[in-house]
Design a protein around this motif. Structure first.
Motif, PDB file in Angstrom:
ATOM      1  N   PRO A  62     -10.977  28.210  -8.747  1.00 45.07           N
ATOM      2  CA  PRO A  62     -10.262  29.479  -8.896  1.00 45.07           C
ATOM      3  C   PRO A  62      -9.814  29.738 -10.334  1.00 45.07           C
ATOM      4  N   SER A  63      -9.917  30.977 -10.755  1.00 45.31           N
ATOM      5  CA  SER A  63      -9.478  31.361 -12.092  1.00 45.31           C
ATOM      6  C   SER A  63      -7.997  31.039 -12.258  1.00 45.31           C
ATOM      7  N   GLY A  64      -7.656  30.451 -13.382  1.00 44.96           N
ATOM      8  CA  GLY A  64      -6.258  30.130 -13.645  1.00 44.96           C
ATOM      9  C   GLY A  64      -5.811  28.791 -13.087  1.00 44.96           C
ATOM     10  N   CYS A  65      -6.700  28.067 -12.422  1.00 48.61           N
ATOM     11  CA  CYS A  65      -6.315  26.802 -11.794  1.00 48.61           C
ATOM     12  C   CYS A  65      -5.855  25.779 -12.830  1.00 48.61           C
ATOM     13  N   VAL A  66      -6.613  25.650 -13.928  1.00 48.60           N
ATOM     14  CA  VAL A  66      -6.237  24.667 -14.948  1.00 48.60           C
ATOM     15  C   VAL A  66      -4.877  25.001 -15.547  1.00 48.60           C
ATOM     16  N   ASP A  67      -4.634  26.276 -15.837  1.00 52.61           N
ATOM     17  CA  ASP A  67      -3.338  26.680 -16.375  1.00 52.61           C
ATOM     18  C   ASP A  67      -2.217  26.336 -15.388  1.00 52.61           C
ATOM     19  N   GLU A  68      -2.473  26.557 -14.110  1.00 54.87           N
ATOM     20  CA  GLU A  68      -1.483  26.244 -13.084  1.00 54.87           C
ATOM     21  C   GLU A  68      -1.182  24.748 -13.051  1.00 54.87           C
ATOM     22  N   VAL A  69      -2.233  23.936 -13.156  1.00 55.86           N
ATOM     23  CA  VAL A  69      -2.049  22.485 -13.122  1.00 55.86           C
ATOM     24  C   VAL A  69      -1.299  22.007 -14.375  1.00 55.86           C
ATOM     25  N   MET A  70      -1.615  22.580 -15.510  1.00 51.41           N
ATOM     26  CA  MET A  70      -0.907  22.201 -16.738  1.00 51.41           C
ATOM     27  C   MET A  70       0.593  22.499 -16.603  1.00 51.41           C
ATOM     28  N   LYS A  71       0.902  23.655 -16.026  1.00 53.36           N
ATOM     29  CA  LYS A  71       2.298  24.067 -15.906  1.00 53.36           C
ATOM     30  C   LYS A  71       3.050  23.292 -14.830  1.00 53.36           C
ATOM     31  N   VAL A 127       0.830  -1.196   0.000  1.00 55.68           N
ATOM     32  CA  VAL A 127       0.000   0.000   0.000  1.00 55.68           C
ATOM     33  C   VAL A 127       0.869   1.252   0.000  1.00 55.68           C
ATOM     34  N   VAL A 128       0.237   2.353  -0.405  1.00 56.99           N
ATOM     35  CA  VAL A 128       0.831   3.678  -0.266  1.00 56.99           C
ATOM     36  C   VAL A 128       0.002   4.430   0.761  1.00 56.99           C
ATOM     37  N   ILE A 129       0.652   4.939   1.791  1.00 54.11           N
ATOM     38  CA  ILE A 129      -0.021   5.703   2.844  1.00 54.11           C
ATOM     39  C   ILE A 129       0.411   7.156   2.715  1.00 54.11           C
ATOM     40  N   GLU A 130      -0.575   8.052   2.709  1.00 53.64           N
ATOM     41  CA  GLU A 130      -0.308   9.460   2.428  1.00 53.64           C
ATOM     42  C   GLU A 130      -0.828  10.371   3.529  1.00 53.64           C
ATOM     43  N   GLU A 131      -0.308  11.581   3.527  1.00 56.41           N
ATOM     44  CA  GLU A 131      -0.910  12.614   4.352  1.00 56.41           C
ATOM     45  C   GLU A 131      -2.259  12.997   3.744  1.00 56.41           C
ATOM     46  N   TYR A 132      -3.171  13.395   4.588  1.00 54.25           N
ATOM     47  CA  TYR A 132      -4.504  13.787   4.123  1.00 54.25           C
ATOM     48  C   TYR A 132      -4.440  15.180   3.511  1.00 54.25           C
ATOM     49  N   LEU A 133      -5.098  15.335   2.360  1.00 53.43           N
ATOM     50  CA  LEU A 133      -5.166  16.636   1.702  1.00 53.43           C
ATOM     51  C   LEU A 133      -6.540  17.240   1.914  1.00 53.43           C
ATOM     52  N   ASP A 134      -6.563  18.469   2.424  1.00 54.27           N
ATOM     53  CA  ASP A 134      -7.839  19.143   2.647  1.00 54.27           C
ATOM     54  C   ASP A 134      -8.316  19.771   1.336  1.00 54.27           C
ATOM     55  N   GLY A 135      -9.579  20.139   1.307  1.00 47.95           N
ATOM     56  CA  GLY A 135     -10.109  20.862   0.145  1.00 47.95           C
ATOM     57  C   GLY A 135     -10.885  19.967  -0.795  1.00 47.95           C
ATOM     58  N   PRO A 136     -11.726  20.581  -1.651  1.00 46.03           N
ATOM     59  CA  PRO A 136     -12.545  19.817  -2.596  1.00 46.03           C
ATOM     60  C   PRO A 136     -11.692  19.136  -3.662  1.00 46.03           C
ATOM     61  N   LEU A 170      -7.188  15.816  -8.387  1.00 51.22           N
ATOM     62  CA  LEU A 170      -6.625  16.927  -7.612  1.00 51.22           C
ATOM     63  C   LEU A 170      -7.403  17.199  -6.342  1.00 51.22           C
ATOM     64  N   ALA A 171      -6.709  17.681  -5.341  1.00 48.53           N
ATOM     65  CA  ALA A 171      -7.327  18.325  -4.189  1.00 48.53           C
ATOM     66  C   ALA A 171      -6.961  19.801  -4.256  1.00 48.53           C
ATOM     67  N   ILE A 172      -7.970  20.653  -4.191  1.00 48.87           N
ATOM     68  CA  ILE A 172      -7.720  22.102  -4.214  1.00 48.87           C
ATOM     69  C   ILE A 172      -7.555  22.537  -2.763  1.00 48.87           C
ATOM     70  N   THR A 173      -6.332  22.475  -2.283  1.00 46.50           N
ATOM     71  CA  THR A 173      -6.051  22.690  -0.864  1.00 46.50           C
ATOM     72  C   THR A 173      -5.818  24.166  -0.562  1.00 46.50           C
ATOM     73  N   SER A 174      -5.640  24.440   0.717  1.00 47.03           N
ATOM     74  CA  SER A 174      -5.334  25.811   1.142  1.00 47.03           C
ATOM     75  C   SER A 174      -3.967  26.248   0.645  1.00 47.03           C
ATOM     76  N   ARG A 175      -3.143  25.284   0.213  1.00 48.33           N
ATOM     77  CA  ARG A 175      -1.806  25.585  -0.320  1.00 48.33           C
ATOM     78  C   ARG A 175      -1.778  25.543  -1.841  1.00 48.33           C
ATOM     79  N   GLY A 176      -2.958  25.356  -2.447  1.00 52.39           N
ATOM     80  CA  GLY A 176      -3.030  25.263  -3.902  1.00 52.39           C
ATOM     81  C   GLY A 176      -3.328  23.843  -4.351  1.00 52.39           C
ATOM     82  N   PRO A 177      -3.404  23.608  -5.664  1.00 52.05           N
ATOM     83  CA  PRO A 177      -3.724  22.270  -6.169  1.00 52.05           C
ATOM     84  C   PRO A 177      -2.641  21.254  -5.805  1.00 52.05           C
TER      85      PRO A 177
END
Length: 413
Positions: A228-237, A172-181, A262-269
């Motif tokens: 958020p506006s520009g989110c897709v561009d940010e993810v592409m980059k 298994v892979v165990i991860e930190e939990y990511l907040d956000g939608p 993706l999780a759109i967290t308080s720190r970004g995608p």
């Protein structure tokens, strides 16, 4: 164009529906298909994970494009074998498909490409699992390393449940939990050029208000007015281009659709996961909004000509899909229940068959995806749930709150 689609779910029904509407498609074949797909495509009973059988069928129907829907055929090397026949394939080779087939490989790629994601540990035994759970704390996120049809992830505050899932899965892979939608972004790529489709959101839990166990997905909608506006561009980059570059550097260029969860967290995608194919049920809503003919887009990606393809065109409004699942899902699903009302346009078949009497019956867990488009989200939701009222089978499970919060937010604004 002669097109062969591999798969048998609602995703493939949506793909076949869109391809059948493309004027350039003169012949459409699906293997093995289902009872709903049979209305729009020729059905062939070929095992989708058998590379030799799929390649033979592609030659038999003189396919000019093969579209591989599910992950299992990709991991089995179906795309590799068809490419060896000189036939364009929309879908990655087995080596590149490991980005979905192995969570630990995906994490290695993300680390090398410096993709923003959750910190994680790959664990092979209980002491490693316990140490990782202690490191990250609750909520615990435990993922099966291999393919699990969208149901290999447990997110829980209960340490005993996390330990039990890890023991059941093995590695298994165990991860930190990511907040956000969470957001699903499909990116069509020929290995170098990459074109994003509309972001969508799916609903993984079985019950309303995200109650109950994880599933393969109980519904979805698009577009996401709150993103958020520009989110897709940010993810592409920050995500897509570095990932594709890393895969190419490994000698495994990725051709097909890269699914970025993706999780759109308080720190970004932050990337939750990659998949090597269209997601289900998000495909149903994204393709419902696409005005650009699908066959030309997928063929351009399969032949390395995506850079020359015209910009994508999208319908105005919103699309929503509501999944109807069988009794017992996501455990052992009950099958054989007679379905009525599923012949309406917009009802995508996922697990349907014909019994000896010729009646349409359930044949698996997620049975149907009821999909509608409207001028806005409220109109799309109303249309989908109105359509759903006309579809029935014993023991049907479905959520009544797909996109309800987003609709309420839109109305409030």
């Amino acid at each position: 164009m002669r097109v062969l689609v591999i798969g048998s779910g609602a995703r493939e029904h949506a793909l076949c529906t869109a391809l059948a509407a493309d004027p350039s498609v003169e012949r459409l074949v699906c293997a093995p298909g289902n009872a709903g797909i049979a209305a729009v495509a020729q059905i062939e009973p070929v095992k989708p994970t058998d590379p030799y059988a799929v390649a033979a069928l592609a030659r038999q129907v003189d396919a000019e494009l093969v579209v591989v829907g599910p992950e299992a055929p990709l991991m089995a090397g179906v795309a590799d074998m068809v490419r060896e026949e000189g036939i364009p394939v929309f879908g990655p080779d087995a080596a590149a498909a490991r980005i979905e087939g192995s969570k630990s490989f995906a994490k290695a790629v993300m680390s090398a490409a410096r993709v923003p994601t959750a910190e994680s540990r790959t664990c092979d035994d209980r002491p490693q699992v316990e140490a990782a759970l202690d490191l990250f704390g609750a909520p615990y996120v435990v993922k099966a390393d291999g393919l699990a049809a969208g149901k290999g992830v447990v997110v829980t505050d209960d340490r005993a449940v996390a330990l039990a899932h890890a023991a059941e899965c093995g590695r298994v892979v165990i991860e930190e939990y990511l907040d956000g939608p969470e957001v699903s972004l499909f990116v069509v790529t020929d290995g170098s050029t990459a074109v994003p489709l509309l972001p969508a959101q799916d609903f993984k839990r079985l019950g309303d208000d995200d109650a109950g166990p994880n599933t393969g997905g109980m519904g979805a909608y698009t577009p996401l007015s709150w993103l958020p506006s520009g989110c897709v561009d940010e993810v592409m980059k920050a995500v897509v281009h570095p990932t594709l570059k890393d895969l190419a550097s490994r000698g495994t260029p990725f051709v097909g659709v890269l699914y970025v969860g993706l999780a759109i967290t308080s720190r970004g995608p932050r990337v939750i996961e990659f998949n090597a194919r269209f997601g289900d049920p998000e495909t149903q809503v994204v393709l419902a909004m696409l005005e650009t003919p699908l066959a030309g887009l997928l063929h351009a990606a399969a032949t390395g000509a995506l850079a020359a393809h015209a910009p994508l065109q999208w319908r105005d409004g919103s699309a929503i899909t509501v999944v109807m699942a069988s009794a017992g899902y996501p455990g052992t699903p009950r099958t054989g229940d007679v379905i009525t009302g599923a012949d309406q346009p917009g009802v995508m078949h996922a697990a349907t068959a014909r019994n000896e009497a010729g009646e349409l019956v359930t044949s698996g867990g997620r049975v149907l995806s009821v999909t509608a488009v409207g001028g806005d989200l409220a109109e799309a939701r109303a249309a989908a749930y109105s359509m759903l009222e006309g579809v029935s089978f014993d023991g049907a499970q479905f959520r009544t709150d797909i996109a309800a919060k987003a609709e309420a937010q839109a109305i409030k604004v």
